[in-house]
Design an enzyme around this catalytic site. Sequence first.
Site, PDB file in Angstrom:
ATOM      1  N   VAL A 193       0.829  -1.342   0.040  1.00 43.67           N
ATOM      2  CA  VAL A 193      -0.069  -0.035   0.136  1.00 43.67           C
ATOM      3  C   VAL A 193       0.761   1.028   0.000  1.00 43.67           C
ATOM      4  CG1 VAL A 193      -2.023  -1.067   0.969  1.00 43.67           C
ATOM      5  CG2 VAL A 193      -0.334   0.143   2.581  1.00 43.67           C
TER       6      VAL A 193
ATOM      7  N   ASN B 264      -6.534  -0.729   6.237  1.00 41.48           N
ATOM      8  CA  ASN B 264      -6.013  -1.497   7.678  1.00 41.48           C
ATOM      9  C   ASN B 264      -4.736  -1.826   7.508  1.00 41.48           C
ATOM     10  OD1 ASN B 264      -6.958  -3.652   9.897  1.00 41.48           O
ATOM     11  ND2 ASN B 264      -5.842  -4.772   8.339  1.00 41.48           N
TER      12      ASN B 264
ATOM     13  N   TYR C 154       4.454   5.759  15.109  1.00 40.72           N
ATOM     14  CA  TYR C 154       2.944   5.134  14.959  1.00 40.72           C
ATOM     15  C   TYR C 154       1.714   5.882  15.350  1.00 40.72           C
ATOM     16  CZ  TYR C 154      -0.731   1.156  15.581  1.00 40.72           C
ATOM     17  OH  TYR C 154      -1.779   0.805  15.465  1.00 40.72           O
TER      18      TYR C 154
ATOM     19  N   LYS D 272      -0.741   7.724  12.759  1.00 41.16           N
ATOM     20  CA  LYS D 272      -2.242   7.202  13.094  1.00 41.16           C
ATOM     21  C   LYS D 272      -3.228   8.583  13.310  1.00 41.16           C
ATOM     22  CE  LYS D 272      -2.751   2.794  12.976  1.00 41.16           C
ATOM     23  NZ  LYS D 272      -3.465   2.094  11.719  1.00 41.16           N
TER      24      LYS D 272
HETATM   25  P1  NAD Z   1      -1.359  -7.733  11.793  1.00 48.31           P
HETATM   26  O1  NAD Z   1      -0.136  -7.688  11.914  1.00 48.31           O
HETATM   27  O2  NAD Z   1      -1.959  -8.933  12.271  1.00 48.31           O
HETATM   28  O3  NAD Z   1      -2.086  -7.349  10.241  1.00 48.31           O
HETATM   29  C1  NAD Z   1      -1.525  -6.319   9.332  1.00 48.31           C
HETATM   30  C2  NAD Z   1      -1.525  -6.875   8.244  1.00 48.31           C
HETATM   31  O4  NAD Z   1      -1.105  -5.876   7.296  1.00 48.31           O
HETATM   32  C3  NAD Z   1      -0.343  -7.861   7.860  1.00 48.31           C
HETATM   33  O5  NAD Z   1      -0.975  -9.249   7.359  1.00 48.31           O
HETATM   34  C4  NAD Z   1       0.664  -7.492   7.206  1.00 48.31           C
HETATM   35  O6  NAD Z   1       1.242  -8.200   5.949  1.00 48.31           O
HETATM   36  C5  NAD Z   1      -0.187  -6.303   6.312  1.00 48.31           C
HETATM   37  N1  NAD Z   1       0.687  -5.261   5.684  1.00 48.31           N
HETATM   38  C6  NAD Z   1       1.750  -4.621   6.498  1.00 48.31           C
HETATM   39  N2  NAD Z   1       2.112  -3.696   5.755  1.00 48.31           N
HETATM   40  C7  NAD Z   1       1.477  -3.755   4.450  1.00 48.31           C
HETATM   41  C8  NAD Z   1       1.841  -2.869   3.303  1.00 48.31           C
HETATM   42  N3  NAD Z   1       2.517  -2.205   3.115  1.00 48.31           N
HETATM   43  N4  NAD Z   1       0.803  -3.397   2.294  1.00 48.31           N
HETATM   44  C9  NAD Z   1      -0.135  -4.299   2.409  1.00 48.31           C
HETATM   45  N5  NAD Z   1      -0.416  -5.115   3.490  1.00 48.31           N
HETATM   46  C10 NAD Z   1       0.568  -4.875   4.528  1.00 48.31           C
HETATM   47  O7  NAD Z   1      -1.982  -6.401  12.519  1.00 48.31           O
HETATM   48  P2  NAD Z   1      -3.403  -6.018  13.203  1.00 48.31           P
HETATM   49  O8  NAD Z   1      -3.363  -5.913  14.611  1.00 48.31           O
HETATM   50  O9  NAD Z   1      -4.669  -6.776  12.602  1.00 48.31           O
HETATM   51  O10 NAD Z   1      -3.512  -4.287  12.676  1.00 48.31           O
HETATM   52  C11 NAD Z   1      -4.473  -4.034  11.844  1.00 48.31           C
HETATM   53  C12 NAD Z   1      -4.774  -2.426  11.719  1.00 48.31           C
HETATM   54  O11 NAD Z   1      -5.102  -2.166  13.156  1.00 48.31           O
HETATM   55  C13 NAD Z   1      -3.178  -1.836  11.902  1.00 48.31           C
HETATM   56  O12 NAD Z   1      -3.423  -0.461  11.132  1.00 48.31           O
HETATM   57  C14 NAD Z   1      -3.134  -1.392  13.155  1.00 48.31           C
HETATM   58  O13 NAD Z   1      -2.195  -0.534  13.302  1.00 48.31           O
HETATM   59  C15 NAD Z   1      -4.524  -1.275  13.609  1.00 48.31           C
HETATM   60  N6  NAD Z   1      -4.607  -1.210  15.039  1.00 48.31           N
HETATM   61  C16 NAD Z   1      -4.476  -2.787  15.625  1.00 48.31           C
HETATM   62  C17 NAD Z   1      -4.644  -2.654  17.174  1.00 48.31           C
HETATM   63  C18 NAD Z   1      -4.592  -4.136  17.845  1.00 48.31           C
HETATM   64  O14 NAD Z   1      -4.909  -3.913  19.026  1.00 48.31           O
HETATM   65  N7  NAD Z   1      -4.340  -5.049  17.083  1.00 48.31           N
HETATM   66  C19 NAD Z   1      -4.788  -1.591  17.746  1.00 48.31           C
HETATM   67  C20 NAD Z   1      -4.724  -0.285  17.299  1.00 48.31           C
HETATM   68  C21 NAD Z   1      -4.830  -0.121  15.765  1.00 48.31           C
END
Ligand code: NAD
Length: 310
Positions: free
Chosen positions: A75, A101, A166, A170
């Site tokens: 992305v 996401n 981050y 964000k």
């Molecule tokens: P995760 O690591 O399980 O999933 C993230 C996915 O994004 C991975 O499969 C990865 O391969 C993919 N990815 C990374 N860089 C990429 C790129 N450049 N292009 C395409 N795909 C890419 O993480 P998650 O916890 O499911 O997080 C999803 C979103 O939610 C993120 O934006 C994260 O910052 C946000 N978030 C998560 C939490 C949490 O508690 N898990 C809290 C706040 C925000």
Amino acid sequence: MSEVRFDGRVAIVTGAGAGLGRSHALGLAARGAKVIVNDLGAATDGTGTGSEAAQTVVEEIRAAGGKAIANGANVADPEQVQAMVDHAIAEYGHVDILVNNAGILRDKTFAKMTLDDFQKVVDVHLMGSVNCTHALWRHMLEREYGRIVLTNSSSGLYGNFGQSNYGAAKASMLGLMNVLHHEGSRKNVRTNMLAPTATTRMTEELFPAEVKDLLKPETITPGLLALVSEDGPSRMILGAGGGCFAETKIYESRGVALQGDDLSPEGVLANMDTIRSAEGQTPMEGAFSQTEKYIAMAAELRGIDLQKKD
Ligand code: NAD
């Protein structure tokens, strides 16, 4: 309340090979959307590519009777994103929903943070969301239909030690959402923000076993589906985790108007309690709401009637 369905809708979900994105993609497909399951297959720190993550989710969707295609675009790369959007439109004719996401982490205190680690996180979260949204924006405006979600975090909203990169990336979603709301909502293109807290590989070390079950990504996806539904809101910050949902709102305190000797640093400090008081606080519709408010307060204090015409 009628059932939320996405029949005939096409959705792109980025970073959908794992965690929250996977859950969102499965949730959209289960309610009728055709889904482009995007995932670069990166590690949590953004390194590496080429896992079969996106394809595995596509197979899960197809096995459940849904329609999906896998996409491995990074992305952060506008050309790869454009190719993903072109492919989606060639395959399914249009795109109605975009769930930004994809995300990575490179946590370090600001003292130890390299500019490269800062930039990489901004590139994926901010520029990744900008690239995907920009590639679809005119398409959505022309079709007068679009539902976009930007993924924020409590780190971006409230701050978290070791996450200056981050948190900044964000928090930038807020500025993007506000402007996209102003420019898009009159054409039925609605932009919202999700601030999730879930147990995924990104956070697995943070939570004890008994909490992991409570915070499964599937407890958040109903909120995401509500945001991108036909009747979904625009410009909402939806906090979600463990089946709990709440709205984060930004208000400005009523404040104080100063003049004369009070219009000084000493005067500002002397009025700090009033400036910070939540009594009479209001949300702001847009940037000029603040300017208009200050003009009205300043004029009132000085006895100027702004309605009076010479
Ligand atoms: P995760 O690591 O399980 O999933 C993230 C996915 O994004 C991975 O499969 C990865 O391969 C993919 N990815 C990374 N860089 C990429 C790129 N450049 N292009 C395409 N795909 C890419 O993480 P998650 O916890 O499911 O997080 C999803 C979103 O939610 C993120 O934006 C994260 O910052 C946000 N978030 C998560 C939490 C949490 O508690 N898990 C809290 C706040 C925000």
